[in-house]
Design a protein around this motif. Sequence first.
Motif, PDB file in Angstrom:
ATOM      1  N   VAL A   1       0.836  -1.203   0.000  1.00 18.41           N
ATOM      2  CA  VAL A   1       0.000   0.000   0.000  1.00 18.41           C
ATOM      3  C   VAL A   1       0.873   1.257   0.000  1.00 18.41           C
ATOM      4  N   ALA A   2       1.908   1.259   0.831  1.00 20.14           N
ATOM      5  CA  ALA A   2       2.794   2.428   0.903  1.00 20.14           C
ATOM      6  C   ALA A   2       3.494   2.664  -0.435  1.00 20.14           C
ATOM      7  N   ALA A   3       3.923   1.587  -1.086  1.00 17.60           N
ATOM      8  CA  ALA A   3       4.630   1.720  -2.358  1.00 17.60           C
ATOM      9  C   ALA A   3       3.706   2.199  -3.476  1.00 17.60           C
ATOM     10  N   ALA A   4       2.416   1.877  -3.361  1.00 11.97           N
ATOM     11  CA  ALA A   4       1.463   2.203  -4.424  1.00 11.97           C
ATOM     12  C   ALA A   4       0.881   3.604  -4.288  1.00 11.97           C
ATOM     13  N   THR A   5       1.150   4.284  -3.186  1.00  6.86           N
ATOM     14  CA  THR A   5       0.547   5.597  -2.916  1.00  6.86           C
ATOM     15  C   THR A   5       1.619   6.620  -2.563  1.00  6.86           C
TER      16      THR A   5
ATOM     17  N   LEU B   1       7.832  -2.855  12.934  1.00  5.28           N
ATOM     18  CA  LEU B   1       7.091  -1.606  12.785  1.00  5.28           C
ATOM     19  C   LEU B   1       8.018  -0.455  12.410  1.00  5.28           C
ATOM     20  N   ALA B   2       9.174  -0.372  13.032  1.00  6.97           N
ATOM     21  CA  ALA B   2      10.121   0.699  12.706  1.00  6.97           C
ATOM     22  C   ALA B   2      10.609   0.562  11.265  1.00  6.97           C
ATOM     23  N   THR B   3      10.802  -0.662  10.821  1.00  8.97           N
ATOM     24  CA  THR B   3      11.198  -0.895   9.438  1.00  8.97           C
ATOM     25  C   THR B   3      10.102  -0.435   8.485  1.00  8.97           C
ATOM     26  N   LEU B   4       8.858  -0.750   8.814  1.00 12.13           N
ATOM     27  CA  LEU B   4       7.734  -0.351   7.977  1.00 12.13           C
ATOM     28  C   LEU B   4       7.573   1.164   7.959  1.00 12.13           C
ATOM     29  N   ASP B   5       7.808   1.819   9.088  1.00 14.32           N
ATOM     30  CA  ASP B   5       7.735   3.274   9.127  1.00 14.32           C
ATOM     31  C   ASP B   5       8.805   3.881   8.228  1.00 14.32           C
ATOM     32  N   ALA B   6      10.004   3.277   8.234  1.00 13.07           N
ATOM     33  CA  ALA B   6      11.085   3.774   7.382  1.00 13.07           C
ATOM     34  C   ALA B   6      10.775   3.542   5.903  1.00 13.07           C
ATOM     35  N   LEU B   7      10.295   2.352   5.563  1.00 13.96           N
ATOM     36  CA  LEU B   7       9.986   2.030   4.173  1.00 13.96           C
ATOM     37  C   LEU B   7       8.873   2.918   3.613  1.00 13.96           C
ATOM     38  N   SER B   8       7.962   3.339   4.478  1.00 14.04           N
ATOM     39  CA  SER B   8       6.834   4.167   4.031  1.00 14.04           C
ATOM     40  C   SER B   8       7.136   5.657   4.088  1.00 14.04           C
TER      41      SER B   8
END
Length: 314
Positions: A52-56, A80-87
């Motif tokens: 979702v983050a990559a598509a928006t 979660l911290a990894t996901l926050d960074a990736l997004s």
Amino acid sequence: MRPFRFLASINENRRFNELASVARKAEAVGFSTFVLPDHLVGYAPLPPLTLVAAATERLRIGTFVLNMNLRHPAVLAQELATLDALSGGRLEIGLGAGWNKAEQEAIGVPFESAGIRVKRLTEAIAVLKGCFAEGPFSFSGEHYTITDHEGAPKPVQRPHPPILLGAGGKHLLTLAAREAQIIGLGTRSTREDPPRLDPRSMTAAATEEKIGWIREAAGERFDELEINTLPIGGPAVITNSPLAEARRRADQIRERTGVELSAEEILDSPHVFIGTVKDLTRKCVELRERFGISSFLILDLDAMAPVVEELAGS
């Protein structure tokens, strides 16, 4: 008065192959955040949120909500911290104490008393915040022990991404008022085995009581909190005959639970959205004025899109 925010979600696994397109549509309509639930049936929530983050571009991502009985918070903090960074710092962390007894028992995880589950969640929040903070930390509790651990990576959002706690009872709402940035108003469960949601807990009167508990526990930080509601009372229905639909909903509740709610109580509930687009737009405004509810979880993106377009950010 906080501006309106709308959270989009999907609850049908068959739509996961459409996840990117649904997320882009939600962003275009004006939704603030795209959230996914956490259950052992279907897909896990965190990997799809990366998609979702990559598509928006602007759409925030989040969980609604993670069952903390199933995860060690220090391990979860890394994910979660990894996901926050990736997004790019777009994560919102929804946490809960767990409510699905059958789901936990099926995999051999005891479904303990509400008091124990809330205590575990309380400790988990402390561990998450410790992992997100700078430097090593230690923690000693009944459920978790951390010794000189420094969480890595650190989230982009400091001191941590916003935390949402979903709650319906006083104990958990008190915790949310003290520790969370967003509170998802839920319903209380009965004392039956297995427990089920109590329909009386979704009425406007019950909501007023919950807001009172939150205000008392939050003290000076009450005005900083975002209050969210979710459609526990069933899917949104756009209709010119809301009273007839509400009567059908009341009949269903009575047949399923034995609890009597009037059609008027159904229509007045912050967890039920039945009426014309104009009715529902007005209802959102009234809920914000009456209870301070400014955040809405929407499962029916198409039905509620006109309401979101009208109110988002205002």
